[in-house]
Design an enzyme around this catalytic site. Structure first.
Site, short mmCIF file in Angstrom:
data_model
loop_
_atom_site.label_atom_id
_atom_site.label_comp_id
_atom_site.label_asym_id
_atom_site.label_seq_id
_atom_site.Cartn_x
_atom_site.Cartn_y
_atom_site.Cartn_z
CD1 TRP A 321 -3.07 1.27 0.79
CD2 TRP A 321 -1.58 2.43 1.97
NE1 TRP A 321 -3.63 2.49 1.05
CE2 TRP A 321 -2.73 3.23 1.78
CE3 TRP A 321 -0.52 2.97 2.70
CZ2 TRP A 321 -2.84 4.52 2.28
CZ3 TRP A 321 -0.62 4.26 3.19
CH2 TRP A 321 -1.78 5.02 2.98
CG HIS A 322 3.26 2.46 3.28
ND1 HIS A 322 2.59 1.50 3.98
CD2 HIS A 322 3.18 3.59 4.02
CE1 HIS A 322 2.13 2.02 5.10
NE2 HIS A 322 2.47 3.29 5.16
N GLY A 323 3.76 1.72 -1.35
CA GLY A 323 4.46 2.05 -2.58
C GLY A 323 4.68 0.83 -3.43
#
Lengths: 470, 403, 160
Positions: A321-323
């Protein structure tokens, strides 16, 4: 548009406030919706299409699910629901992971597939999770379906939390969309939250961010062990004050318009274990994953093997989700493993150790984690870690170390103090807790933050906002 | 019974206290709300009332103007970003805000501002740039090739080390800078034997306690150039050179590029020009592109401007020809950046013609100049920091394809 | 009620189709291309009658446009051998899309100068100049003065 800009604070916000408080109650949601769309379109106008699509599609999907379910047609409701989930995740996946996927495919496949890198629509990770929470809760009959398109649009696009959270679940604001009140005191409370957030972001995060940037740009030969640790500590503080500052501003703005959002950070760097850290860091994301992934998978009420699987799935997704890069996935899995170790092996030991040892242990692993987070790739993450542990040839300490230490010593002290709750509690105690109250002290403190931040904003040659990338 | 009542009283006291705190907080919040709204309104009014400025003296750049509204510019987002820069650039008391920010930084112990080190004794110095390795390699090999093409003419290269390496003592403690001695060594190796490198490091370092670099500007002073000149004269065999100069101070309130960049306006600099005491040389200066002719390398109009270093030639030009009335038999082709501008005053008496070429703006064939002007000496004079980032030398020196 | 349901489902699918169109249009324009400048110039050159056009070096770029080729990721320029011909192709690969402003301004300046020099006695040349195509596609810019300019533009867009 970001909150910490001259334009937002001195042009956009005053106009929204003026219009919002002038129009009759019936039109207030519409005002927020329209200004939110302007806010969203400000940076990248084409993606407004995506936002409008998300609003309309999920609005319609919600009504359809409700229609089928209320008539007992569970099969159809299920189909509509899964399709909505697929569409929402499909858009997120396409815009966020398309480039990553093709890059990796190209690396494996003999033939090169040409592709164009798309820029990431701002806040897409945040608002997709909000639409999902709505669709899922409607399907599970946890919330009423929203038939008012303006209220629904307001929920999805609401500008205070549009681009960097907190991730507000529909259930939490359902009632506020219909009915909310702003009192002068509440507005002032919102102002206080906003100004605290602004100070955290502009005065603390941006400043220490310069130390991190400068150190990260040093040639590896000049990176001594101590400098590497200073750089890592700088990033550790930067990401916390940046992100929590932004969340505080969002919460404050929400209050100004009568919304209550969930607290997103609770002094995470005072945690005595990794488990506790994740209960205090980015709370809205953690609770989203728990509610919609971890618990549906069975949570911890399953066999140990399945529990391990559940944890690892949740943390891989958190990382992703963060990258869209391997180092983020690794970062997620790293926490999954740490949490499992804590749960199955370390728990009893940690309970018996003195608190400060536990805190040092937690911060140590959190900081190592950030190295994977801030590095552009796995290779450079390992190189940086090497420098932190003396494999890199920069020596233990050099002139550069002294320079950064002197430049940022004072700031580090301030950052450490502000990472705990003590200072703020003391401030409240002195201001309100004594025989006499010290209103002037409070007002001066907040206005000083405003003034000092404004100077930085006007000078905003340096104002990168980190959480845009996610 | 008694303990129970005591407990009850304790709880009551706590509730009372909590209520008191909440009431006080709410009261303070109401005040804060009112003041915040008033401040926003006041700022709004001040911003509207304040007249738009076109140019910022202290920042030395054009300020953004109100953007023009077109559908295209809105669609691409250009309108929005221009609008944002407009608001920030035309913010009321902009300069004062920026100064406030700088003081906040200094108070925090920072000795760096916008890529400028705030050194000791009011010295500002550039934070060195990372070299553009690819272009540097191209430039160096094109220079070597150029020297090979003209074996009959000596080609000199001289790169002035920057203030941050000569005046190390004035840097903030431990500030990271490039090792320019190592850079020079690399460059010399790459240039090879066909080129005569003139190292200025020692000549400048020897005088590091004197005023050889401006405090607020990235250039060397005329005095610095003078010390460098004696070294050049020796290596270029200019013969007996002048040692006695009449020095004129033409400005004493100069605030250069580094002051603009950092926002730190505490120091002032003095600009001086040097004239040989033993009688001056007459000459004509021809600005090729502008088609302008003058009889002085000094541009006194520049002294009214912000950037007083432009008193030398009025700034940078693609090509400047200087014809002296002297009878020397040497003609110099000078490839240069702005560091050379204040060196020319020392070189003048020793050449019949000096042709200054600034490769950043020049695009004609230099081989032609070599022939048509009877060039006897070629000198590349740059400051090291600019040189390692230059991306224009190779193109200018490239051999013209015969068509 | 049944009708309402059908209407809703129809709306949903129409929305999905619109989304696909939107994504398709995004993919085909305006974004960052990874094609190499050599490949793009070759495709463009092949799309039209090159005639007297031949590749020019970076110095020529500076002379005609006043821009420094090394400031960009890549620049390729084809000019005519004869001064009396105005055919010209300029392709620039930008380092950062912000640079497009500078290039557009440089092209405009060049165009104005050319128009000025041919005005009054070179109607054909003026016509070609007026029919020029200046196409900015994300990180690529094409400027072409040629009777087959449209074909060149098509080849340009296709090869990004």
């Amino acid at each position: 548009m970001i909150f910490s800009s001259v334009f937002f604070i001195f042009v956009f916000l005053p106009i929204v406030l003026l219009v919002y408080f002038l129009v009759p109650r019936k039109l207030k949601n519409l005002v927020i919706l329209l200004f939110s769309l302007v806010f969203y379109a400000w940076g990248e106008p084409v993606y407004i299409v995506l936002m409008l699509f998300s609003i309309l599609y999920n609005y319609v999907a919600g009504i359809e699910i409700d229609y089928h379910r209320s008539r007992g047609m569970d099969g159809r409701a299920r189909f509509t629901f899964w399709m909505a989930v697929a569409v929402n995740l499909g858009i997120l996946g396409f815009f966020k992971y398309y480039g990553f996927l093709l890059e990796n495919l190209n690396a494996i496949l003999p033939a090169e597939i040409p592709f164009r890198a798309l820029s990431l629509p701002i806040g897409i990770s945040f608002y997709t999770f909000q639409t999902l929470s709505y669709v899922i809760d409607v399907y599970l009959d946890k919330v009423e379906v929203q038939r008012n398109i303006i209220s629904f649009g307001t929920y999805i696009s609401m500008f205070p939390q549009l681009i960097a959270g907190p991730i507000v679940r529909y259930a939490d604001v359902e009632a506020q969309l219909k009915n909310r009140r702003v009192t002068l005191a509440r507005f002032g409370d919102g102002t206080a939250w906003f100004l605290r957030g602004l100070g955290k972001k502009v005065l603390l995060a941006n400043n220490i961010g310069m130390a991190y940037d400068a150190i990260a740009a040093l040639p590896s030969g000049q990176l001594s062990v101590l400098t590497a640790w200073i750089g890592c500590a700088a990033y550790t503080f930067q990401i916390y004050f940046d992100f929590s500052g932004y969340s505080d501003m969002a919460i404050g703005l929400g209050k100004m318009f009568g919304f209550e959002f969930m607290k997103n950070f609770q002094y995470p760097y005072t945690s005595a274990s990794i488990t506790e850290f994740w209960r205090r860091w980015h709370i809205s994301l953690g609770s989203w994953f728990r509610e919609y992934v971890y618990i549906p998978l069975g949570g911890n009420r399953v066999s140990t093997a399945k529990h391990i699987r559940n944890i690892m799935v949740v943390w891989m997704l958190t990382g992703l989700w963060h990258g869209a890069a391997w180092n983020f996935i690794f970062w997620g899995l790293y926490y999954g493993v740490l949490l499992l170790i804590e749960k199955y092996a370390l728990k009893n030991i940690l309970d018996r150790l003195p608190a400060f040892v536990c805190r040092i242990y937690t911060m140590f692993f959190v900081m190592i984690g950030w190295v994977f987070f801030f590095s552009p790739g796995m290779g450079s993450a390992l190189r940086y870690l090497g420098a932190m542990f003396g494999i890199g040839g920069g020596g233990f300490l050099n002139g550069t170390t002294v320079y950064y230490f002197r430049n940022y010593f004072l700031l580090f002290i301030v950052l450490i103090l502000c990472s705990g709750s003590y200072i703020y509690k003391k401030f409240l105690q002195i201001s309100f807790g004594g025989k006499r109250e010290h209103k002037v002290l409070v007002l001066t403190a907040y206005l000083l933050i405003f003034l000092l931040s404004a100077a930085y904003l006007v000078n905003a040659t340096y104002n990168p906002f980190l959480y845009f990338r996610f | 019974m008694a303990t129970r009542r005591e407990n009850q009283e304790k709880i009551d006291r706590r509730t009372m206290r909590r209520r008191l705190l909440a009431r006080r907080r709410a009261e303070a919040c109401r005040w804060l709300a009112g003041i915040f709204v008033l401040l926003l309104a006041a700022a709004g009014i001040l911003n509207i009332v304040t007249k738009d400025r076109e140019f910022s003296d202290s920042e030395n750049r054009m300020l953004a103007a109100f953007p023009e509204f077109t559908w295209e510019s809105v669609k691409s987002g250009k309108y929005m970003s221009e609008f944002e820069s407009y608001v920030a650039d035309q913010f009321f008391l902009r300069d004062q805000w920026i100064t406030l920010k700088l003081y906040e930084d200094i108070l925090l112990g920072k000795r760096e501002s916008n890529g400028v080190y705030l050194g000791k004794d009011g010295y500002l110095m550039e934070v060195p740039d990372e070299p553009d390795q690819e272009n540097l390699r191209k430039n160096l090999s094109s220079m070597a090739a150029f020297a090979e093409r003209h074996p009959e003419v000596p080609v000199y290269v001289s790169l002035a080390p920057n203030a941050f390496s000569i005046l190390k003592e004035k840097l903030p403690e431990g500030a990271p800078v490039r090792d320019q001695a190592a850079d020079i060594a690399d460059i010399r190796t790459a240039l090879g034997d066909g080129i005569r490198y003139i190292d200025l490091t020692d000549a400048l370092r020897e005088h590091h306690e004197e005023y050889i670099y401006y405090k607020t500007d990235h250039h060397w002073t005329s005095l610095g150039a003078r010390y460098a000149f004696s070294r050049l004269a020796e290596d270029m065999e200019l013969g007996e050179t002048e040692t006695d100069y009449t020095v004129y101070t033409v400005a004493d309130d100069f605030q250069g590029t580094l002051a603009s960049q950092s926002g730190y306006h505490k120091s002032r600099d003095t600009v001086q020009i040097y004239e040989p005491a033993g009688g001056e040389t007459d000459y004509i200066v021809l600005y090729a592109e502008e088609g302008k002719k003058t009889t002085s390398i000094y541009d006194s109009a520049s002294l009214e401007e912000k950037d007083k270093y432009t008193v030398f030639f009025g700034g940078n030009h693609s090509r400047v020809d200087i014809n002296t009335t002297g009878t020397q038999d040497r003609n110099l082709l000078l490839f240069k950046d702005s560091y050379a501008n204040c060196m020319v005053q020392f070189l003048l008496p020793y050449f019949q013609n000096i042709i200054m070429v600034d490769p950043r703006y020049f695009y004609d064939n230099v081989d032609n100049i070599m022939e048509s002007q009877g060039i006897t000496d070629v000198l590349f004079l740059y400051n090291l920091n600019t040189f390692v980032c230059d991306n224009s030398i190779a193109d200018v020196l490239a051999e013209e394809e015969s068509t | 009620m049944e009708q309402l349901k059908k209407g809703i489902i129809a709306v949903k699918y129409i929305l999905l189709v619109l989304l696909l169109i939107f994504i398709a249009s995004l993919l085909s324009s305006g974004s960052i291309s990874r094609a190499s400048i050599e490949q793009v110039s070759e495709n463009v050159a092949r799309s039209l009658e090159m005639g007297s056009l031949s590749p020019a070096d970076n110095r020529m770029v500076k002379r005609l446009y006043g821009i420094n080729a090394n400031d960009y990721e890549g620049v390729s320029l084809y000019v005519s051998d004869s001064n009396m011909k105005v055919e010209e192709i300029l392709i620039v690969r930008l380092r950062d899309t912000e640079q497009s402003k500078d290039v557009e301004a440089a092209v405009q300046k060049r165009l104005d100068r050319q128009l000025e020099s041919f005005e009054g006695y070179g109607p054909e040349q003026c016509r070609l100049l007026e029919d020029h195509i200046l196409d900015v596609q994300g990180n690529y810019i094409l400027y072409v003065v040629h009777k087959d300019a449209k074909a060149a533009d098509k080849a340009f867009q296709k090869s990004l």
